[in-house]
Design an enzyme around this catalytic site. Structure first.
Site, mmCIF file in Angstrom:
data_model
loop_
_atom_site.group_PDB
_atom_site.id
_atom_site.type_symbol
_atom_site.label_atom_id
_atom_site.label_comp_id
_atom_site.label_asym_id
_atom_site.label_seq_id
_atom_site.Cartn_x
_atom_site.Cartn_y
_atom_site.Cartn_z
ATOM 1 C CG HIS A 119 34.657 34.402 3.197
ATOM 2 N ND1 HIS A 119 34.156 35.550 2.097
ATOM 3 C CD2 HIS A 119 34.785 34.665 4.470
ATOM 4 C CE1 HIS A 119 34.699 36.472 2.400
ATOM 5 N NE2 HIS A 119 35.219 36.129 4.032
ATOM 6 C CB CYS A 165 26.825 40.535 3.117
ATOM 7 S SG CYS A 165 27.625 39.599 2.125
ATOM 8 C CE1 TYR A 171 34.385 33.897 -1.306
ATOM 9 C CE2 TYR A 171 31.852 33.838 -1.768
ATOM 10 C CZ TYR A 171 33.101 34.346 -1.384
ATOM 11 O OH TYR A 171 32.439 34.095 0.190
ATOM 12 C CG ASP A 202 37.367 37.580 5.752
ATOM 13 O OD1 ASP A 202 38.185 38.370 5.968
ATOM 14 O OD2 ASP A 202 36.911 37.829 5.268
#
Ligand code: ADP
Ligand code: SF4
Length: 688
Positions: free
Chosen positions: A172, A30, A169, A265
């Protein structure tokens, strides 16, 4: 040129139908730009490719308007109209011979659809994330079929935009496929719920769909969380994480594996060392023949070689190291290891995403400025000026100003009053878990020492008289700041009555090794939203003091929610036995007690206080600035044409802000700046 020990890092890697030119892989990250600032984004990603990252990916890109992650600025590929923006990024990456990857996302109950106003859907009926007062609805079979179709459509649009790698994906805790996989989130009783095979079905179907749709020319990667650090409640690398990898082993062209959620993470250096994910992910390679990418804030080429040779991963994944130094691969390739600007693991970059503003970085002041200011991380135009600059103060602001001016060829003298460089970075690096902050000064000093046009002077306190006597055209004051002793801060703009009625220490004194002589509790009064209060409490509790942290905020160090550390900081303090008193405002100090009041009810309470450490706000160190101002009449005769305050002595802030201020001064040196207009280009939205 490069050391042959590092040759392995530059081997090409085949990923399905495409080949990466080396093993440096910028994983999706991001950046606070997303679809709102596409030109900024393209330039930033292009610089990474130029710097040698063989693969450069987007951030998460919403595939459909039912997965609207607003207000966060993420990627978007809802329909054809998003293709040109993304193609801009692909072009920037391809120009430098790298592969471009896109991380498609449907966010499930992580997306609250605040812009699109669609009803959020996910695996089961459940609440949305955070304080959202609405809920998500459970998906039916038609919804599942729709998401499968939308993912295929988004993959085809990605292919049309030119991407080489397309992600499915499930990481997360931010995506619908992980929500389906998770026992915590998936309470379904149909063929998409229950057994692991059933919970994995949706992910497998989408993976197969994507391969079929675009797999002829594009690699299909998965980003997959192998562990959630939740033991039996979560996906776990010894249990379902491992089993899921085994069940899908050869299906994707690449495994990009990590631990979930994002705060796990991307842990800060305060809580995790380089390579902290290895123990969780290293099993993956034993279950698949496909290339494996992992992350772990690797900045050392030796560590990178080790993880490849040990078979932990095939490609070195990086988000933060590629932000702190977009040219990291190139520097290894050119044998310039000492030039690598190592990430310090502070997560100021992450805070920009939470703040919904373009990415910024403590170590790399050009990050996010590639397009709007045309700042390149390695190149600064030479200066035409023959005028000299004296910089007073060798903290992050002064060091970066000197370094960048030096790079421009300007004649610079840098004077520091103490016997060591680094200012606050040096001091704060001695606090628990903060040693990486020294990288900020170490890197800059290393660079400065190679510059013949920069004079470096330690143990050189400068007064206004000295500066006037020195006779230089431009004076830069980077003299820093100090913590206030009067209690003035955020919750009270007035001094705290009786604050010095007893032992009183500043954070600087504690850092310098002073310890209060008391058997009573030490109170850290923390009215600062960032890390200092928690660090001082940590240090003193570790030294055996009974410590209370009293704060008007509802939690310790609240701004660190933006760096994803708040939970860990509070947990650590509690583990150390620090007694936390939230929502308490200091009212007055009365000898051995501090009177505090509840920030809601005003109810008063007395807390035993053997020593008080106010961590409230800082005062800029303006002594030299004020004295120079008093002698303004002497400037002309001394040849001084400008005096500029930068960094904390201008307005105290983050280290990142000080570095940026130093860099900006150097970039703007000798340029004519019009204060009436923004000093950067803006990305305007086109009207119909
Ligand atoms: P910043 O974050 O703005 O760089 P710091 O507090 O980290 O600020 O660094 C300021 C540096 O300036 C410190 O190392 C301090 O010792 C130095 N300094 C302060 N006053 C003077 C002075 N009069 N002469 C030389 N150095 C000074
Ligand atoms: Fe690393 Fe901090 Fe820069 Fe993020 S902001 S890349 S954590 S140095």
């Amino acid at each position: 040129m490069r050391d042959e020990r590092y040759d392995i890092l530059f081997e090409p890697v085949k990923i399905g139908p495409v080949t990466a030119r080396n093993r440096f892989y910028q994983v999706p990250h991001c950046n606070g730009m997303g679809s709102r600032y596409p030109q900024s984004l393209a330039a930033m990603r292009g610089v990474k490719a130029e710097g040698g990252w063989g693969v450069v990916c987007t951030e998460e890109a919403e595939i459909h308007h039912t997965s609207d992650l607003s207000p966060y600025l993420e990627g978007r590929i809802w329909d054809e109209s998003d293709i040109p923006s993304l193609a801009r990024m692909v072009e920037a990456v391809h120009t430098h011979g790298s592969l471009a990857g896109i991380e498609l996302v449907h966010g499930g109950h992580n997306g609250s659809n605040r812009y699109s106003r669609e009803v959020t859907m996910t695996a089961s009926d459940m609440t949305l994330e955070g304080y959202e007062p609405s809920q998500a609805r459970a998906m039916d079979k038609q919804d599942i079929a729709n998401v499968r179709r939308w993912h295929v459509q988004a993959a085809l649009r990605s292919k049309a935009a030119g991407f080489d790698i397309i992600y499915v994906y499930a990481g997360h805790d931010l995506t619908i496929f992980q929500h389906f996989l998770s026992r915590r989130h998936n309470h379904r009783t149909d063929e998409y719920g229950g057994s692991l095979e059933n919970r994995l079905r949706f992910f497998r179907e989408v993976l197969e769909d994507t391969r079929e749709a675009v797999g002829d020319t594009c690699a299909v990667a998965v980003r997959f969380a192998v562990d959630e650090l939740l033991d039996e409640d979560g996906i776990n690398f010894q249990g379902e994480g491992r089993d899921a990898v085994a069940m899908l082993a050869e299906l994707p062209d690449l495994w990009d594996v990590n631990i979930s959620a994002w705060p796990n993470d991307s842990q800060t250096a305060r809580f995790a060392e380089e390579g902290y994910q290895e123990q969780y992910i290293k099993f993956v390679k034993s279950l698949t023949s496909k290339p494996v990418v992992g992350v772990g804030r690797y900045t050392s080429p030796d560590a990178m070689v080790r993880v490849i040779k040990e078979g932990v991963m095939d490609m070195i994944g990086a988000a933060r190291p590629s932000i702190a130094d977009p040219f990291l691969p190139k520097k290894i390739e050119e044998g310039r290891i000492e030039d690598i600007r190592e990430c310090i693991g502070c997560n100021i970059c992450v805070s920009a995403d939470y703040d919904m503003v373009p990415l910024r970085c403590t170590q790399n002041p050009t990050m996010g400025e590639e397009w709007r200011r045309e700042w390149h991380p390695e190149v600064i135009p030479s200066s035409e000026s023959s005028e000299q600059v004296l910089i007073v103060g060798g903290g992050p602001a002064g060091l970066e100003a000197a370094r960048a001016l030096g790079q421009r060829g300007v004649s610079v003298a840098l004077a520091e009053k103490t016997e060591e460089w680094g200012g606050r970075c040096l001091k704060e690096s001695s606090l628990p878990g903060m040693s990486s902050y020294k990288r900020v000064s170490d890197w800059r000093i290393g660079q400065l020492q190679t510059m013949p046009n920069v004079g470096l002077y330690l143990a050189s306190e400068m007064t206004a008289d000295d500066i006037i006597e020195y006779g230089v055209q431009h004076v830069v004051l980077a003299t820093g700041s100090s913590w206030r002793k009067d209690g003035v801060g955020r919750s009270s703009h007035k001094p705290l009555p009786g604050i010095d009625d007893g032992l009183l220490l500043t954070p600087e004194q504690v850092i310098a090794g002073e310890r209060p002589q008391t058997n009573m509790p030490v109170i850290v009064y923390d009215d600062d939203p960032y890390i200092m209060g928690g660090l001082v409490a940590d240090l003193l509790a570790g030294a055996g003091y009974e410590v209370m942290l009293v704060t008007p905020f509802p939690m310790v160090s609240p701004w660190t929610e933006n760096t994803m550390e708040q939970h860990r900081i509070q947990k650590r303090l509690l583990t150390l036995g620090v007694k936390i008193h939230p929502n308490r405002q200091a009212v007055q100090r009365l000898g051995g007690a501090l009177e505090v009041a509840c920030t809601y009810s005003g109810a008063a309470e007395m807390l035993a206080c053997g020593a008080l450490i106010p961590v409230t706000s800082r005062l800029p160190e303006k002594t030299v600035a004020n004295e120079l101002e008093e002698r303004r009449g002497d400037w002309k005769a001394a040849g001084i044409s400008s005096v500029t305050r930068i960094g904390d002595c201008n307005a105290p802030g983050l280290v990142a802000t000080a570095v940026y201020a130093g860099h900006r001064y150097a970039r703007e040196f000798g340029e004519s700046i019009n204060p009436d207009v923004p000093p950067f280009k803006r990305e305007m939205i086109q009207l119909d």
